[in-house]
Design an enzyme around this catalytic site. Structure first.
Site, PDB file in Angstrom:
ATOM      1  N   GLY A 196      49.847  45.053  29.149  1.00 21.86           N
ATOM      2  CA  GLY A 196      50.928  44.341  28.469  1.00 21.86           C
ATOM      3  C   GLY A 196      52.075  44.040  29.408  1.00 21.86           C
ATOM      4  O   GLY A 196      52.864  43.125  29.169  1.00 21.86           O
ATOM      5  N   ASN A 197      52.203  44.813  30.504  1.00 18.21           N
ATOM      6  CA  ASN A 197      53.202  44.499  31.533  1.00 18.21           C
ATOM      7  C   ASN A 197      52.783  43.309  32.384  1.00 18.21           C
ATOM      8  O   ASN A 197      53.615  42.734  33.096  1.00 18.21           O
ATOM      9  CB  ASN A 197      53.411  45.698  32.456  1.00 18.21           C
ATOM     10  CG  ASN A 197      54.467  46.664  31.964  1.00 18.21           C
ATOM     11  OD1 ASN A 197      54.173  47.816  31.674  1.00 18.21           O
ATOM     12  ND2 ASN A 197      55.701  46.191  31.860  1.00 18.21           N
ATOM     13  N   SER A 198      51.511  42.949  32.350  1.00 15.01           N
ATOM     14  CA  SER A 198      51.016  41.855  33.186  1.00 15.01           C
ATOM     15  C   SER A 198      51.791  40.576  32.932  1.00 15.01           C
ATOM     16  O   SER A 198      51.975  40.157  31.788  1.00 15.01           O
ATOM     17  CB  SER A 198      49.530  41.615  32.911  1.00 15.01           C
ATOM     18  OG  SER A 198      48.754  42.711  33.329  1.00 15.01           O
TER      19      SER A 198
ATOM     20  N   ASP B 113      46.082  34.729  40.437  1.00 15.48           N
ATOM     21  CA  ASP B 113      46.339  35.310  39.120  1.00 15.48           C
ATOM     22  C   ASP B 113      47.710  34.906  38.589  1.00 15.48           C
ATOM     23  O   ASP B 113      48.435  35.714  38.005  1.00 15.48           O
ATOM     24  CB  ASP B 113      46.219  36.832  39.149  1.00 15.48           C
ATOM     25  CG  ASP B 113      46.094  37.430  37.747  1.00 15.48           C
ATOM     26  OD1 ASP B 113      45.659  36.700  36.834  1.00 15.48           O
ATOM     27  OD2 ASP B 113      46.440  38.610  37.564  1.00 15.48           O
TER      28      ASP B 113
ATOM     29  N   LEU C 254      36.237  23.686  54.367  1.00 14.12           N
ATOM     30  CA  LEU C 254      35.496  23.178  55.511  1.00 14.12           C
ATOM     31  C   LEU C 254      34.165  22.560  55.110  1.00 14.12           C
ATOM     32  O   LEU C 254      33.596  21.772  55.862  1.00 14.12           O
ATOM     33  CB  LEU C 254      35.243  24.307  56.516  1.00 14.12           C
ATOM     34  CG  LEU C 254      36.479  24.928  57.173  1.00 14.12           C
ATOM     35  CD1 LEU C 254      36.055  26.062  58.100  1.00 14.12           C
ATOM     36  CD2 LEU C 254      37.268  23.885  57.929  1.00 14.12           C
ATOM     37  N   GLY C 255      33.666  22.929  53.944  1.00 16.22           N
ATOM     38  CA  GLY C 255      32.344  22.462  53.545  1.00 16.22           C
ATOM     39  C   GLY C 255      31.251  23.294  54.193  1.00 16.22           C
ATOM     40  O   GLY C 255      30.224  22.744  54.619  1.00 16.22           O
TER      41      GLY C 255
ATOM     42  N   HIS D  76      45.237  35.809  33.997  1.00 15.94           N
ATOM     43  CA  HIS D  76      44.363  36.566  33.101  1.00 15.94           C
ATOM     44  C   HIS D  76      45.009  36.818  31.741  1.00 15.94           C
ATOM     45  O   HIS D  76      44.326  37.186  30.791  1.00 15.94           O
ATOM     46  CB  HIS D  76      43.935  37.883  33.757  1.00 15.94           C
ATOM     47  CG  HIS D  76      45.002  38.949  33.785  1.00 15.94           C
ATOM     48  ND1 HIS D  76      45.794  39.178  34.885  1.00 15.94           N
ATOM     49  CD2 HIS D  76      45.392  39.855  32.856  1.00 15.94           C
ATOM     50  CE1 HIS D  76      46.621  40.172  34.633  1.00 15.94           C
ATOM     51  NE2 HIS D  76      46.400  40.602  33.406  1.00 15.94           N
TER      52      HIS D  76
END
Length: 397
Positions: A238-240, A163, A292-293, A133
């Site tokens: 901002g730590n992400s 993520d 698996l569909g 993100h």
């Protein structure tokens, strides 16, 4: 025995010893009179004057112990920051059609519509991990190192389901890097340190402990991110993408989320997941996952269903759509079938299917019930087991 004649020597109590007087009488009245006579101000003064001398060694012992413990904690955090801090970077992604803010801009200032975050370099040739993100759909971004260098980064790949994103720095030489540790060895209560750039303030450090392991978070694509590490370290926007580090200066997680309005609730993707994602992105440019569909839905099961099929969970998964020529269709799965287990592991939800499916190319056994009436999955049905080979989900689906 006493010193003479084998007789017991008279026993002096503590009051008599302190005052160098004879033993006190057993009589209460005599005791009070002697106590008042013998323990006057002159008798107590030597005792009082000696108390500070008795207590001060204890204080002297306690102070170095607490100071030593504090110093050990501080030294651990300082050592961790000195080792991993240079490998922690600030990432700035410009909005489409905009330019990245120039180096030296005030904290938090960036291109309108762009994003800022953190990352950690994991190889000396410039591969770094961050959050999907943070990187978004950008193919290029500006990366600032702690020594002031500003480098261009290009996106190698990203995985929205965990993520995580992998970025390659354009650098002619080597760069500081951190080592990925073993997140599975983490213990609740263990010291951890988070490093990042919250709100644009570069190289911010916060310390805390592991609050819990094995949490689950819902990713943007709807999948569950498993085995999330919960900590009480202070994280802010901002730590992400920044590293979560253990006391041995190894990266055990990538900081990914907080709960707005809550305090001391922070979440990180474990390094075990990050290592798997990095290997997939380097080898294929995307993370391969089996499918698996099938299109499935949950329904509550009746007690009769549970007893008839030895199925304990309160809900079961029913196939409502079967992709033609998909792995499940070729194995004989039909619309309306109820999926009970994969390789003996009960299926309680659709998320369980995603979690239990192995990597593409592996054989699995799927236990299912075929109801007599697909509109009534709790009704009578026939149990069967089918085998199939997992296949990679088509990229982009």
């Amino acid at each position: 025995p006493g010193a003479a004649g084998g007789r017991l020597a008279p026993r002096l109590d503590s009051t008599a010893w302190l005052t160098k007087r004879g033993p006190l009488s057993n009589s209460n009245s005599d005791m009070r009179s002697r106590f008042g006579a013998t323990l006057g101000r002159s008798a107590l003064w030597p005792l009082r004057s000696s108390l500070p001398a008795v207590r001060s060694p204890l204080r002297a012992l306690r102070r170095p112990l607490s100071t030593a413990a504090l110093d050990a904690y501080s030294n651990t955090v300082v050592s961790t920051v000195e080792t991993v801090g240079p490998a922690t970077v600030a990432i700035q992604v410009a909005a489409p059609g905009a330019t990245v803010a120039p180096p030296g801009a005030p904290p938090g200032e960036g291109a309108p519509g762009g994003s800022q975050g953190s990352g950690v370099i994991i190889t000396p040739d410039g591969y770094l991990l961050s959050n999907a993100h943070v990187v978004g759909d950008a193919s290029e971004m500006s990366v600032t190192l702690t020594d002031g260098r500003v480098l261009r980064g290009t996106t190698v790949g990203r995985d929205v389901a965990t993520d995580l994103a992998l970025v390659r720095l354009q650098t002619p030489g080597s760069v500081p890097f951190a080592t990925l540790g073993d997140s599975e060895a983490l213990r609740v209560g263990q010291l951890v340190v988070a490093i990042g750039n919250p709100l644009g303030f570069a190289s911010t450090v916060s310390a805390g402990v592991v609050s819990a392991k094995g949490r689950s978070l819902r990713a943007k694509d709807g999948r569950l991110i498993e085995d999330i590490v919960q900590t009480d370290v202070a994280l802010n926007p901002g730590n992400s993408g920044g590293p979560l580090v253990d006391s041995a200066s190894r990266v055990v997680g990538i900081n990914t989320a907080i709960i707005q309005g809550a305090q001391n609730l922070s979440f990180s993707v474990p390094s075990a997941t990050a290592q798997w994602v990095v290997s997939e992105l380097l080898a294929h440019g995307h993370v391969r996952r089996s499918f698996l569909g099938l299109g499935c839905q949950l329904f509550p099961v009746s007690r009769l269903f549970q007893r008839a099929h030895l199925f304990d969970p309160p809900t079961a998964v029913q196939a409502v759509n079967v992709v033609p020529a998909g792995p499940a269709a070729r194995a004989g799965v039909r619309q309306g079938d109820v999926l009970l287990a994969i390789d003996g592991n009960p299926l309680r939800s659709v998320d369980e299917i995603h979690r239990l499916l192995p990597t593409p190319g592996k054989r699995i056994r799927l236990r299912l019930v075929r109801p007599s009436d697909a509109r009534n999955p709790n009704g009578e049905g026939r149990i069967s087991t089918v085998e199939l080979t997992t296949e990679a989900r088509p990229h982009g689906t």
